[in-house]
Design a protein around this motif. Structure first.
Motif, PDB file in Angstrom:
ATOM      1  N   ILE A  29      10.290  -2.035   4.204  1.00  0.00           N
ATOM      2  CA  ILE A  29       9.937  -1.506   2.885  1.00  0.00           C
ATOM      3  C   ILE A  29       8.460  -1.158   2.965  1.00  0.00           C
ATOM      4  CG2 ILE A  29       9.883  -1.892   0.402  1.00  0.00           C
ATOM      5  CD1 ILE A  29      11.976  -4.088   0.782  1.00  0.00           C
ATOM      6  N   GLU A  30       8.165   0.062   3.303  1.00  0.00           N
ATOM      7  CA  GLU A  30       6.778   0.481   3.482  1.00  0.00           C
ATOM      8  C   GLU A  30       6.004   0.313   2.169  1.00  0.00           C
ATOM      9  OE1 GLU A  30       4.983   1.563   5.975  1.00  0.00           O
ATOM     10  OE2 GLU A  30       6.270   2.442   7.512  1.00  0.00           O
ATOM     11  N   SER A  31       4.876  -0.386   2.253  1.00  0.00           N
ATOM     12  CA  SER A  31       4.074  -0.607   1.050  1.00  0.00           C
ATOM     13  C   SER A  31       3.090   0.530   0.798  1.00  0.00           C
ATOM     14  CB  SER A  31       3.315  -1.926   1.162  1.00  0.00           C
ATOM     15  OG  SER A  31       2.510  -1.958   2.326  1.00  0.00           O
ATOM     16  N   LYS A  32       2.710   1.241   1.833  1.00  0.00           N
ATOM     17  CA  LYS A  32       1.691   2.276   1.687  1.00  0.00           C
ATOM     18  C   LYS A  32       2.057   3.344   0.659  1.00  0.00           C
ATOM     19  CE  LYS A  32      -1.392   5.191   4.455  1.00  0.00           C
ATOM     20  NZ  LYS A  32      -1.739   5.653   5.822  1.00  0.00           N
ATOM     21  N   PRO A  33       3.296   3.833   0.631  1.00  0.00           N
ATOM     22  CA  PRO A  33       3.636   4.859  -0.361  1.00  0.00           C
ATOM     23  C   PRO A  33       3.481   4.406  -1.813  1.00  0.00           C
ATOM     24  CG  PRO A  33       5.281   4.809   1.384  1.00  0.00           C
ATOM     25  CD  PRO A  33       4.414   3.609   1.568  1.00  0.00           C
ATOM     26  N   PHE A  34       3.501   3.088  -2.049  1.00  0.00           N
ATOM     27  CA  PHE A  34       3.372   2.579  -3.409  1.00  0.00           C
ATOM     28  C   PHE A  34       1.916   2.496  -3.869  1.00  0.00           C
ATOM     29  CE2 PHE A  34       7.489   1.039  -1.990  1.00  0.00           C
ATOM     30  CZ  PHE A  34       8.295   1.264  -3.100  1.00  0.00           C
ATOM     31  N   GLY A  35       0.995   2.643  -2.907  1.00  0.00           N
ATOM     32  CA  GLY A  35      -0.415   2.571  -3.260  1.00  0.00           C
ATOM     33  C   GLY A  35      -0.751   1.249  -3.915  1.00  0.00           C
ATOM     34  N   LYS A  36      -1.407   1.323  -5.081  1.00  0.00           N
ATOM     35  CA  LYS A  36      -1.806   0.111  -5.799  1.00  0.00           C
ATOM     36  C   LYS A  36      -0.754  -0.380  -6.787  1.00  0.00           C
ATOM     37  CE  LYS A  36      -6.770   1.112  -5.498  1.00  0.00           C
ATOM     38  NZ  LYS A  36      -8.029   1.303  -6.257  1.00  0.00           N
ATOM     39  N   ASP A  37       0.400   0.280  -6.812  1.00  0.00           N
ATOM     40  CA  ASP A  37       1.464  -0.112  -7.743  1.00  0.00           C
ATOM     41  C   ASP A  37       2.281  -1.246  -7.129  1.00  0.00           C
ATOM     42  OD1 ASP A  37       3.417  -0.343  -9.641  1.00  0.00           O
ATOM     43  OD2 ASP A  37       3.901   1.802  -9.721  1.00  0.00           O
ATOM     44  N   ARG A  38       1.733  -2.447  -7.210  1.00  0.00           N
ATOM     45  CA  ARG A  38       2.393  -3.596  -6.604  1.00  0.00           C
ATOM     46  C   ARG A  38       3.735  -3.896  -7.266  1.00  0.00           C
ATOM     47  NH1 ARG A  38      -1.731  -8.391  -6.602  1.00  0.00           N
ATOM     48  NH2 ARG A  38      -2.665  -7.307  -8.372  1.00  0.00           N
ATOM     49  N   ALA A  39       3.806  -3.698  -8.571  1.00  0.00           N
ATOM     50  CA  ALA A  39       5.048  -4.003  -9.284  1.00  0.00           C
ATOM     51  C   ALA A  39       6.202  -3.129  -8.798  1.00  0.00           C
ATOM     52  CB  ALA A  39       4.845  -3.835 -10.786  1.00  0.00           C
ATOM     53  N   ALA A  40       5.933  -1.861  -8.530  1.00  0.00           N
ATOM     54  CA  ALA A  40       6.983  -0.963  -8.048  1.00  0.00           C
ATOM     55  C   ALA A  40       7.462  -1.392  -6.664  1.00  0.00           C
ATOM     56  CB  ALA A  40       6.466   0.472  -8.011  1.00  0.00           C
ATOM     57  N   PHE A  41       6.519  -1.763  -5.799  1.00  0.00           N
ATOM     58  CA  PHE A  41       6.896  -2.264  -4.477  1.00  0.00           C
ATOM     59  C   PHE A  41       7.749  -3.515  -4.604  1.00  0.00           C
ATOM     60  CE2 PHE A  41       5.897  -5.374  -1.138  1.00  0.00           C
ATOM     61  CZ  PHE A  41       6.365  -4.709  -0.021  1.00  0.00           C
ATOM     62  N   GLU A  42       7.345  -4.417  -5.477  1.00  0.00           N
ATOM     63  CA  GLU A  42       8.061  -5.674  -5.638  1.00  0.00           C
ATOM     64  C   GLU A  42       9.448  -5.482  -6.213  1.00  0.00           C
ATOM     65  OE1 GLU A  42       3.899  -8.161  -6.276  1.00  0.00           O
ATOM     66  OE2 GLU A  42       5.276  -7.846  -7.968  1.00  0.00           O
ATOM     67  N   ALA A  43       9.644  -4.463  -7.011  1.00  0.00           N
ATOM     68  CA  ALA A  43      10.975  -4.197  -7.548  1.00  0.00           C
ATOM     69  C   ALA A  43      11.945  -3.871  -6.416  1.00  0.00           C
ATOM     70  CB  ALA A  43      10.919  -3.045  -8.546  1.00  0.00           C
ATOM     71  N   VAL A  44      11.488  -3.070  -5.456  1.00  0.00           N
ATOM     72  CA  VAL A  44      12.330  -2.741  -4.301  1.00  0.00           C
ATOM     73  C   VAL A  44      12.545  -3.979  -3.433  1.00  0.00           C
ATOM     74  CG1 VAL A  44      12.528  -1.293  -2.239  1.00  0.00           C
ATOM     75  CG2 VAL A  44      11.530  -0.363  -4.333  1.00  0.00           C
ATOM     76  N   LEU A  45      11.474  -4.738  -3.251  1.00  0.00           N
ATOM     77  CA  LEU A  45      11.571  -5.971  -2.470  1.00  0.00           C
ATOM     78  C   LEU A  45      12.539  -6.952  -3.103  1.00  0.00           C
ATOM     79  CD1 LEU A  45      10.592  -7.935  -0.255  1.00  0.00           C
ATOM     80  CD2 LEU A  45       8.651  -8.496  -1.736  1.00  0.00           C
ATOM     81  N   GLN A  46      12.428  -7.140  -4.408  1.00  0.00           N
ATOM     82  CA  GLN A  46      13.311  -8.077  -5.097  1.00  0.00           C
ATOM     83  C   GLN A  46      14.764  -7.657  -4.983  1.00  0.00           C
ATOM     84  OE1 GLN A  46      12.347 -11.097  -6.678  1.00  0.00           O
ATOM     85  NE2 GLN A  46      14.580 -11.340  -6.541  1.00  0.00           N
ATOM     86  N   ALA A  47      15.023  -6.365  -5.055  1.00  0.00           N
ATOM     87  CA  ALA A  47      16.399  -5.875  -4.917  1.00  0.00           C
ATOM     88  C   ALA A  47      16.960  -6.226  -3.541  1.00  0.00           C
ATOM     89  CB  ALA A  47      16.441  -4.371  -5.144  1.00  0.00           C
ATOM     90  N   ALA A  48      16.129  -6.098  -2.515  1.00  0.00           N
ATOM     91  CA  ALA A  48      16.572  -6.441  -1.163  1.00  0.00           C
ATOM     92  C   ALA A  48      16.850  -7.938  -1.042  1.00  0.00           C
ATOM     93  CB  ALA A  48      15.515  -6.013  -0.142  1.00  0.00           C
ATOM     94  N   LEU A  49      16.017  -8.749  -1.671  1.00  0.00           N
ATOM     95  CA  LEU A  49      16.215 -10.196  -1.647  1.00  0.00           C
ATOM     96  C   LEU A  49      17.479 -10.590  -2.410  1.00  0.00           C
ATOM     97  CD1 LEU A  49      12.508 -11.216  -2.336  1.00  0.00           C
ATOM     98  CD2 LEU A  49      13.695 -11.366  -0.142  1.00  0.00           C
TER      99      LEU A  49
END
Length: 217
Positions: A58-78
């Motif tokens: 789950i590449e974090s770079k495309p999300f930039g500073k939007d940590r919440a958006a990255f975490e939403a994808v991460l949480q779905a995977a978990l």
């Protein structure tokens, strides 16, 4: 039933490998079911796949500073893999307070110093500069503050007079590989109780071992 564990990495995954090896034991109370990296070039991904562990990038770079958006994808995977516990293994990404709170008491990190001493970057260099005689590694629960949270386990090494940060880091890494699996065993086995800002080990874990540096003969 064994607890289902995800390991989050960003690099070589040396602690990940130690956890995978330990969890292969029949009596280990957890199973590593997923390794997630926020970098596609993380060396640990190949190691995990070679051990038969499912991997996800789950590449974090495309999300930039939007940590919440990255975490939403991460949480779905978990959620998809029904993860019970998270172990961070050199995961170079900060979490929002909301994500940390969701996983409070179920997410571990390891840091190469005896916290609360030398948090942050280059803790081995901090230890050498400070002239401490003993350093080591700490497994702790993750809270919003960096390198903080209730301490589950620590392991110590001597700091030699002629140490460099690199040499000290090598010895600390060996300790990390011992205590991280041991800490996960305690947590997954239901032997850890958090009381305020501290951890208690159910059933006791006392030892009369001591480390004194320099030696007193």
């Amino acid at each position: 039933m064994k607890r289902r564990v995800a390991i989050l990495i960003s690099g070589r995954g040396s602690n990940m490998a130690a956890l995978i090896e330990a969890a292969a034991a029949a009596d280990f109370p957890a199973e590593i079911v997923l390794v997630i990296s926020n970098r596609a070039d993380a060396g640990g991904l190949e190691k995990a796949a070679a051990s038969g562990i499912a991997t996800r990038v789950i590449e974090s770079k495309p999300f930039g500073k939007d940590r919440a958006a990255f975490e939403a994808v991460l949480q779905a995977a978990l959620d998809q893999r029904r993860i019970d516990l998270i172990c961070l293994g050199g995961f170079m990404r900060l979490f929002t307070a909301e994500f940390v709170q969701r996983w409070y008491g179920r997410m571990l990190n390891i840091h190469p110093s005896l916290l609360p001493s030398f948090p942050g970057l280059e803790p081995q260099a901090q230890a050498v500069r400070a002239g401490v005689r003993i350093s080591g590694a700490t497994v702790h629960f993750v809270i919003p503050e960096t390198d903080a949270g209730p301490i589950l386990m620590q392991g110590a090494v001597e700091v030699y007079d002629d140490d460099t940060p690199e040499r000290l880091a090598e010895r600390i890494l060996a300790i990390e590989h011992r205590i991280y699996p041991a800490a996960l065993r305690l947590l997954a086995g239901g032997r850890i109780r958090i009381e305020g800002n501290t951890c208690k080990t159910v059933g006791g874990s006392g030892s009369d071992a001591s480390l004194i540096s320099p030696g007193i003969g």
